[in-house]
Design an enzyme around this catalytic site. Structure first.
Site, PDB file in Angstrom:
ATOM      1  N   THR A 210      10.927  19.025  -3.762  1.00  0.00           N
ATOM      2  CA  THR A 210      12.373  19.257  -3.757  1.00  0.00           C
ATOM      3  C   THR A 210      13.130  17.971  -3.463  1.00  0.00           C
ATOM      4  O   THR A 210      12.628  17.136  -2.718  1.00  0.00           O
ATOM      5  CB  THR A 210      12.678  20.254  -2.616  1.00  0.00           C
ATOM      6  OG1 THR A 210      12.068  21.479  -2.966  1.00  0.00           O
ATOM      7  CG2 THR A 210      14.152  20.439  -2.365  1.00  0.00           C
ATOM      8  N   ARG A 238      10.215  34.638  -7.068  1.00  0.00           N
ATOM      9  CA  ARG A 238      10.052  33.989  -5.763  1.00  0.00           C
ATOM     10  C   ARG A 238      11.210  33.018  -5.489  1.00  0.00           C
ATOM     11  O   ARG A 238      11.603  32.238  -6.344  1.00  0.00           O
ATOM     12  CB  ARG A 238       8.712  33.244  -5.729  1.00  0.00           C
ATOM     13  CG  ARG A 238       8.412  32.513  -4.416  1.00  0.00           C
ATOM     14  CD  ARG A 238       8.791  31.050  -4.471  1.00  0.00           C
ATOM     15  NE  ARG A 238       8.313  30.309  -3.299  1.00  0.00           N
ATOM     16  CZ  ARG A 238       8.691  29.068  -3.010  1.00  0.00           C
ATOM     17  NH1 ARG A 238       9.533  28.426  -3.794  1.00  0.00           N
ATOM     18  NH2 ARG A 238       8.217  28.450  -1.956  1.00  0.00           N
ATOM     19  N   VAL A 239      11.718  33.056  -4.283  1.00  0.00           N
ATOM     20  CA  VAL A 239      12.736  32.099  -3.842  1.00  0.00           C
ATOM     21  C   VAL A 239      12.185  31.385  -2.614  1.00  0.00           C
ATOM     22  O   VAL A 239      11.644  32.022  -1.710  1.00  0.00           O
ATOM     23  CB  VAL A 239      14.055  32.832  -3.499  1.00  0.00           C
ATOM     24  CG1 VAL A 239      15.042  31.896  -2.829  1.00  0.00           C
ATOM     25  CG2 VAL A 239      14.664  33.431  -4.768  1.00  0.00           C
ATOM     26  N   GLY A 240      12.308  30.078  -2.594  1.00  0.00           N
ATOM     27  CA  GLY A 240      11.785  29.308  -1.462  1.00  0.00           C
ATOM     28  C   GLY A 240      12.851  29.035  -0.420  1.00  0.00           C
ATOM     29  O   GLY A 240      13.866  29.733  -0.327  1.00  0.00           O
ATOM     30  N   ASP A 241      12.611  28.004   0.362  1.00  0.00           N
ATOM     31  CA  ASP A 241      13.539  27.652   1.449  1.00  0.00           C
ATOM     32  C   ASP A 241      14.786  26.907   0.950  1.00  0.00           C
ATOM     33  O   ASP A 241      15.827  26.907   1.610  1.00  0.00           O
ATOM     34  CB  ASP A 241      12.826  26.750   2.465  1.00  0.00           C
ATOM     35  CG  ASP A 241      12.318  25.453   1.825  1.00  0.00           C
ATOM     36  OD1 ASP A 241      11.769  25.526   0.707  1.00  0.00           O
ATOM     37  OD2 ASP A 241      12.464  24.380   2.433  1.00  0.00           O
ATOM     38  N   GLY A 262       8.538  20.852   0.966  1.00  0.00           N
ATOM     39  CA  GLY A 262       7.192  21.382   1.220  1.00  0.00           C
ATOM     40  C   GLY A 262       7.168  22.877   1.001  1.00  0.00           C
ATOM     41  O   GLY A 262       8.101  23.442   0.431  1.00  0.00           O
ATOM     42  N   GLY A 264       7.911  26.306   0.995  1.00  0.00           N
ATOM     43  CA  GLY A 264       9.126  26.938   1.480  1.00  0.00           C
ATOM     44  C   GLY A 264       8.884  28.111   2.411  1.00  0.00           C
ATOM     45  O   GLY A 264       9.669  28.359   3.336  1.00  0.00           O
TER      46      GLY A 264
HETATM   47  N1  ASP Z   1      10.492  23.690  -0.621  1.00  0.00           N
HETATM   48  C1  ASP Z   1      10.346  23.948  -2.015  1.00  0.00           C
HETATM   49  C2  ASP Z   1      10.029  25.391  -2.230  1.00  0.00           C
HETATM   50  O1  ASP Z   1       9.254  25.943  -1.489  1.00  0.00           O
HETATM   51  C3  ASP Z   1       9.303  23.134  -2.658  1.00  0.00           C
HETATM   52  C4  ASP Z   1       9.222  21.682  -2.227  1.00  0.00           C
HETATM   53  O2  ASP Z   1       9.950  21.196  -1.447  1.00  0.00           O
HETATM   54  O3  ASP Z   1       8.376  20.967  -2.649  1.00  0.00           O
HETATM   55  O4  ASP Z   1      10.494  25.960  -3.178  1.00  0.00           O
END
Ligand code: ASP
Length: 351
Positions: A210, A238-241, A262, A264
């Site tokens: 990200t 799916r939705v991440g952080d 990283g 999420g």
């Molecule tokens: N944090 C992001 C997610 O989980 C991915 C990433 O930062 O690499 O969607």
């Protein structure tokens, strides 16, 4: 405690002690210094200062700095900075060039927050080049913070954002097809993390990176942005952080800002960026606040391996820090005079 300044000091110390108890260790441990990564650096003054995640942060920082120099606001800077990354269709982890989900569809998440905590966010949107700008528009033109999926897309179109259909790049298609062959019946969790570990073993590139950006202008105004295509080969939906205020990004002009990259799911479960800012509010230095958040993730997930998490933190006085679980987290730092790629302090080395 006889006067209000004593009382304030007591409250501050009390909060640090409470944080240490919650973290399950002594306040000495909370403050312990890193022995592995580079030394913590503190800038002498206030902004302008711009921090953003990974190598792609260099170009994004350069744009954001130019916006500030041209008299733009710090909110303009963090929006336009990450738009550079979103428009780079050779980037496989941000924007429409990102690796797809397990159904072969690219879905995007983004959020933005200003000095006063106003925030906007979009999640699970498809076919828009600049989710960060839609997030800003949600913040500025609606009473809401977050729009998701088809509703977000419809609102974006109604509000002047044009759809863009970018064909999947050949290398992205190949990765996705190879992944599908290896994962005919993917399980709910861990697939993306496993792909990442396999990629690292074969010397390849990580599948998620990200861009999060946090910045301060010359007047001490803060803002942050975060945008991503999320974990590669995630379950559709799916939705991440990254679009979640408090997880992928948090800004409180009274204290500072933090952003995350990283896996999420790990960030969401500890409200990672909010945690970092709250630790700074208790008087903990930026790098130590990032480290405590990473250590909390480790404590909550014993035995976990192969998943990267990293935080950037910027305090309201211009001090900053970074900390990641594994050693390859880099961030771009633009001070008043130069733009540099920095190695984050870290807890462990990839084997
Ligand atoms: N944090 C992001 C997610 O989980 C991915 C990433 O930062 O690499 O969607």
């Amino acid at each position: 405690m006889t006067n209000s300044s004593d009382r304030r000091q007591f409250i501050k110390l009390g909060l640090v002690g409470t944080a240490a108890l919650v973290a399950g260790c002594s306040s000495d441990q909370v403050h312990k210094t890193d022995e592995v990564g580079p030394p913590k650096r503190i800038l002498p003054g206030k902004g302008p200062i711009i921090l953003s995640t990974w190598d792609h942060g260099m170009a994004a920082n350069a744009k954001a700095f130019g916006v500030l120099q041209a008299g733009g606001s710090v909110l303009d800077a963090v929006e336009q900075g990450v738009m550079v990354t979103e428009s780079d269709f050779s980037n496989r982890s941000v924007g429409l060039g990102g690796l797809p989900d397990r159904d072969g569809i690219v879905t995007l998440d983004a959020c933005i927050q200003d000095h006063n905590g106003k925030a906007g966010s979009v999640a699970f949107v498809q076919q828009f080049e600049h989710p960060i700008s839609i997030a800003r528009a949600v913040m500025e033109r609606t009473p809401h913070v977050m729009l998701a999926g088809a509703g977000a897309e419809r609102w974006a179109e109604e509000n002047g954002f044009a759809r863009k259909d970018v064909p999947m790049a050949e290398d992205a298609r190949r990765s996705w097809e190879e992944w599908r062959v290896k994962n005919p019946q993917p399980q709910a969790a861990g697939d993306s993390a496993r792909v990442n570990v396999e990629n690292r073993r074969s010397g390849g590139k990580d599948n998620h990176d990200t861009i999060g950006m946090i910045a301060m202008d010359a007047n001490g105004q803060l803002a942050g942005s975060c945008t991503t295509s999320g974990l590669a080969f995630k379950i559709h939906g799916r939705v991440g952080d990254s679009p979640i205020i408090g997880a992928g990004l948090f800004v409180d002009g009274d204290v500072g800002a933090a952003c995350a990259t990283g896996t999420g799911e790990l960030m969401i479960k500890i409200a990672g960026s909010h945690t970092v800012v709250e630790l700074m509010r208790q008087g903990i230095a930026p790098e130590d606040a990032c480290r405590e958040a990473v250590e909390r993730i480790l404590r909550k997930n014993p035995g976990m391996t192969g998943q990267q998490v990293g935080f950037l933190a910027l305090r309201a006085d211009g001090a900053y820090g970074a900390y990641s679980l594994y050693n390859d987290f880099k961030y771009a730092l633009h001070s008043a005079t130069e733009n540099q790629l920095m190695n984050s302090a870290f807890a462990k080395k990839w084997e």
